[in-house]
Design a protein around this motif. Structure first.
Motif, PDB file in Angstrom:
ATOM      1  N   CYS A 128       0.816  -1.232   0.000  1.00  0.00           N
ATOM      2  CA  CYS A 128       0.000   0.000   0.000  1.00  0.00           C
ATOM      3  C   CYS A 128       0.838   1.265   0.000  1.00  0.00           C
ATOM      4  N   GLY A 129       1.861   1.292  -0.848  1.00  0.00           N
ATOM      5  CA  GLY A 129       2.585   2.525  -1.054  1.00  0.00           C
ATOM      6  C   GLY A 129       3.365   3.001   0.153  1.00  0.00           C
ATOM      7  N   VAL A 130       3.332   4.326   0.374  1.00  0.00           N
ATOM      8  CA  VAL A 130       4.128   4.938   1.431  1.00  0.00           C
ATOM      9  C   VAL A 130       3.726   4.411   2.808  1.00  0.00           C
ATOM     10  N   SER A 131       2.458   4.086   2.999  1.00  0.00           N
ATOM     11  CA  SER A 131       2.014   3.529   4.287  1.00  0.00           C
ATOM     12  C   SER A 131       2.768   2.240   4.610  1.00  0.00           C
ATOM     13  N   VAL A 133       5.715   1.422   3.332  1.00  0.00           N
ATOM     14  CA  VAL A 133       7.114   1.801   3.546  1.00  0.00           C
ATOM     15  C   VAL A 133       7.330   2.191   5.001  1.00  0.00           C
ATOM     16  N   VAL A 134       6.435   3.024   5.523  1.00  0.00           N
ATOM     17  CA  VAL A 134       6.565   3.504   6.902  1.00  0.00           C
ATOM     18  C   VAL A 134       6.363   2.361   7.897  1.00  0.00           C
ATOM     19  N   ALA A 135       5.369   1.515   7.647  1.00  0.00           N
ATOM     20  CA  ALA A 135       5.079   0.413   8.574  1.00  0.00           C
ATOM     21  C   ALA A 135       6.242  -0.567   8.652  1.00  0.00           C
ATOM     22  N   VAL A 136       6.780  -0.955   7.506  1.00  0.00           N
ATOM     23  CA  VAL A 136       7.901  -1.903   7.491  1.00  0.00           C
ATOM     24  C   VAL A 136       9.158  -1.232   8.041  1.00  0.00           C
ATOM     25  N   ALA A 137       9.353   0.054   7.734  1.00  0.00           N
ATOM     26  CA  ALA A 137      10.504   0.772   8.283  1.00  0.00           C
ATOM     27  C   ALA A 137      10.480   0.756   9.802  1.00  0.00           C
ATOM     28  N   GLU A 138       9.301   0.929  10.371  1.00  0.00           N
ATOM     29  CA  GLU A 138       9.158   0.887  11.829  1.00  0.00           C
ATOM     30  C   GLU A 138       9.458  -0.510  12.353  1.00  0.00           C
ATOM     31  N   SER A 139       9.000  -1.527  11.642  1.00  0.00           N
ATOM     32  CA  SER A 139       9.177  -2.900  12.132  1.00  0.00           C
ATOM     33  C   SER A 139      10.626  -3.360  12.072  1.00  0.00           C
ATOM     34  N   ARG A 215      -5.978  -5.887  -0.257  1.00  0.00           N
ATOM     35  CA  ARG A 215      -4.509  -5.946  -0.364  1.00  0.00           C
ATOM     36  C   ARG A 215      -3.839  -5.241   0.809  1.00  0.00           C
ATOM     37  N   ASN A 216      -4.394  -4.112   1.234  1.00  0.00           N
ATOM     38  CA  ASN A 216      -3.821  -3.373   2.363  1.00  0.00           C
ATOM     39  C   ASN A 216      -3.752  -4.220   3.632  1.00  0.00           C
ATOM     40  N   ALA A 217      -4.734  -5.131   3.774  1.00  0.00           N
ATOM     41  CA  ALA A 217      -4.806  -5.939   4.984  1.00  0.00           C
ATOM     42  C   ALA A 217      -3.580  -6.830   5.162  1.00  0.00           C
ATOM     43  N   ALA A 218      -2.818  -7.032   4.088  1.00  0.00           N
ATOM     44  CA  ALA A 218      -1.614  -7.864   4.183  1.00  0.00           C
ATOM     45  C   ALA A 218      -0.464  -7.142   4.861  1.00  0.00           C
ATOM     46  N   ILE A 219      -0.623  -5.865   5.153  1.00  0.00           N
ATOM     47  CA  ILE A 219       0.491  -5.084   5.678  1.00  0.00           C
ATOM     48  C   ILE A 219       0.995  -5.619   7.019  1.00  0.00           C
ATOM     49  N   GLY A 220       0.058  -6.063   7.871  1.00  0.00           N
ATOM     50  CA  GLY A 220       0.474  -6.579   9.178  1.00  0.00           C
ATOM     51  C   GLY A 220       1.345  -7.813   9.051  1.00  0.00           C
ATOM     52  N   VAL A 221       0.910  -8.750   8.212  1.00  0.00           N
ATOM     53  CA  VAL A 221       1.660  -9.998   8.014  1.00  0.00           C
ATOM     54  C   VAL A 221       3.041  -9.711   7.439  1.00  0.00           C
ATOM     55  N   ALA A 246       0.168  -7.968  18.518  1.00  0.00           N
ATOM     56  CA  ALA A 246       0.466  -6.533  18.586  1.00  0.00           C
ATOM     57  C   ALA A 246       1.205  -6.080  17.339  1.00  0.00           C
ATOM     58  N   GLN A 247       2.129  -6.909  16.861  1.00  0.00           N
ATOM     59  CA  GLN A 247       2.869  -6.560  15.649  1.00  0.00           C
ATOM     60  C   GLN A 247       1.949  -6.523  14.436  1.00  0.00           C
ATOM     61  N   LEU A 248       0.952  -7.402  14.398  1.00  0.00           N
ATOM     62  CA  LEU A 248       0.000  -7.408  13.290  1.00  0.00           C
ATOM     63  C   LEU A 248      -0.919  -6.197  13.342  1.00  0.00           C
ATOM     64  N   TRP A 249      -1.378  -5.848  14.551  1.00  0.00           N
ATOM     65  CA  TRP A 249      -2.388  -4.804  14.682  1.00  0.00           C
ATOM     66  C   TRP A 249      -1.811  -3.405  14.501  1.00  0.00           C
ATOM     67  N   THR A 250      -0.599  -3.164  14.964  1.00  0.00           N
ATOM     68  CA  THR A 250      -0.030  -1.818  14.921  1.00  0.00           C
ATOM     69  C   THR A 250       0.004  -1.229  13.508  1.00  0.00           C
ATOM     70  N   PRO A 251       0.518  -1.960  12.513  1.00  0.00           N
ATOM     71  CA  PRO A 251       0.526  -1.367  11.163  1.00  0.00           C
ATOM     72  C   PRO A 251      -0.774  -1.537  10.394  1.00  0.00           C
ATOM     73  N   PHE A 252      -1.710  -2.310  10.937  1.00  0.00           N
ATOM     74  CA  PHE A 252      -2.949  -2.595  10.210  1.00  0.00           C
ATOM     75  C   PHE A 252      -3.741  -1.317   9.986  1.00  0.00           C
ATOM     76  N   PRO A 253      -4.231  -1.049   8.759  1.00  0.00           N
ATOM     77  CA  PRO A 253      -5.014   0.169   8.489  1.00  0.00           C
ATOM     78  C   PRO A 253      -6.391   0.088   9.164  1.00  0.00           C
ATOM     79  N   LYS A 254      -6.572   0.826  10.249  1.00  0.00           N
ATOM     80  CA  LYS A 254      -7.769   0.685  11.096  1.00  0.00           C
ATOM     81  C   LYS A 254      -9.059   1.056  10.376  1.00  0.00           C
ATOM     82  N   PHE A 255      -8.986   1.971   9.389  1.00  0.00           N
ATOM     83  CA  PHE A 255     -10.207   2.395   8.704  1.00  0.00           C
ATOM     84  C   PHE A 255     -10.840   1.251   7.923  1.00  0.00           C
TER      85      PHE A 255
END
Length: 333
Positions: A128-131, A133-139, A215-221, A246-255
């Protein structure tokens, strides 16, 4: 009664003003008002710039985008989604895996881009683009330079695909549903996907958003997987002591949760046709304001400064995945 913080008002007024001008131009010329809003925003942002007084309000455009996506759930016919569900899930899983592996291979083997930058490019292109990038960078506790490099490259392709995808659809006469699924599968960030989809048609936009959110939902995994890989190589990492949930939920797009809830409410018959039409109109206005803000934050100078190797990696991967993905989507749908 909804109250708005006074520091936000100038920026909100700027977003709304650009949106109204875009609607007017869209009514006068054969142009989609959502695309016009982005172009107007980019023109203003790269000439006059964003006034300091308006910066806080302009920064809310991501909130309006997410709210618009949630509201769009009211227009989604669940029977169509259920019928296409297994196909969409398989396509999403295949595209995400193929894109990430291809970008990693191209970056590390063909273009000699090592370490974190390669992984951030892969995550941004695949999910999901920059989101992402930021989520994986944090992890993985990535270096800020790698984050900036990857994010700028992804933003460049967000701008390019926003124009190119609708042009391809018009040029080869893609059916609306096929275009929406294809855009949701292979474009990068959620905002440009929604803009491109609704620029083609309401149906294309709904399918694009639906597939993109899946597709965005895969960000946590993916964030957890990268955290585990980098922690193993480094002998531990900043998130190694956190639980998997916690690792799955933190980057997950809540909307996404809100979107699913609105889909459920609408398809349970709790909203009549008038309510659904009103919500669809509200979503259109929310997207209009959001896309004006998206345009305001596009920086042409920054895009020009991106190194050629990351751009070539993502370009080759995008052309490969988009071409193969389109062939598969046309066959499946």
């Amino acid at each position: 009664m909804v109250t708005v913080s006074r520091p936000l008002l100038p920026g909100l007024a700027l977003l709304l003003g650009l949106g109204l001008v875009a609607r007017l131009l869209g009514a006068v010329f054969p142009l989609n008002h959502l695309v016009v809003a982005i172009l107007l925003g980019a023109a203003v942002g790269n000439t006059a710039g964003i006034p300091g007084l308006a910066r806080a309000g302009v920064g809310t455009h991501k909130l309006w985008l997410k709210t618009g996506i949630v509201v769009t759930g009211a227009s989604v016919a669940l029977d169509r989604v259920v019928a296409a569900g297994p196909r969409v899930l398989l396509l999403v899983g295949g595209i995400v895996a193929a894109t990430i592996l291809l970008v990693e291979a191209l970056a590390r083997v063909a273009f000699r881009i090592e370490g974190e930058t390669a992984s951030l490019l892969a995550a941004g292109s695949g999910i999901c683009g920059v989101s992402a990038v930021v989520a994986v960078a944090e992890s993985i506790d990535a270096d800020e330079t790698a984050v900036a490099y990857a994010a700028t490259t992804i933003l460049l392709f967000d701008a390019l695909t926003l124009v190119a995808y609708p042009a391809v659809a018009a040029g080869i006469g893609l059916p609306d549903r096929v275009f929406g699924v294809w855009a949701g599968l292979t474009m990068f960030s959620t905002g440009p996907v929604a803009a491109a989809g609704f620029a083609v048609s309401k149906t294309a936009g709904e399918w694009a958003v639906l597939v993109k959110l899946t597709r965005n939902a895969a960000i946590g995994v993916v964030a957890v997987a990268y955290a585990a890989i980098y922690a193993r190589h480094r002998g531990g990492g900043p998130n190694a002591d956190r639980g998997t949930l916690a690792q799955l939920w933190t980057p997950f797009p809540k909307f996404v949760v809100g979107f699913v809830a609105v889909v459920a409410v609408a398809n349970l018959g709790l909203l009549d046709a008038g309510n659904i039409d009103s919500l669809a109109n509200a979503a259109d206005w929310l997207f209009l304001v959001a896309f004006a803000g998206l345009g305001l934050e596009i920086r042409v100078a920054e895009l020009r400064e991106t190194g050629f190797r990351p751009v070539l990696v993502v370009l080759v991967a995008l052309l490969t995945v988009a071409t193969a993905g389109l062939a598969v989507v046309q066959t499946v749908f």
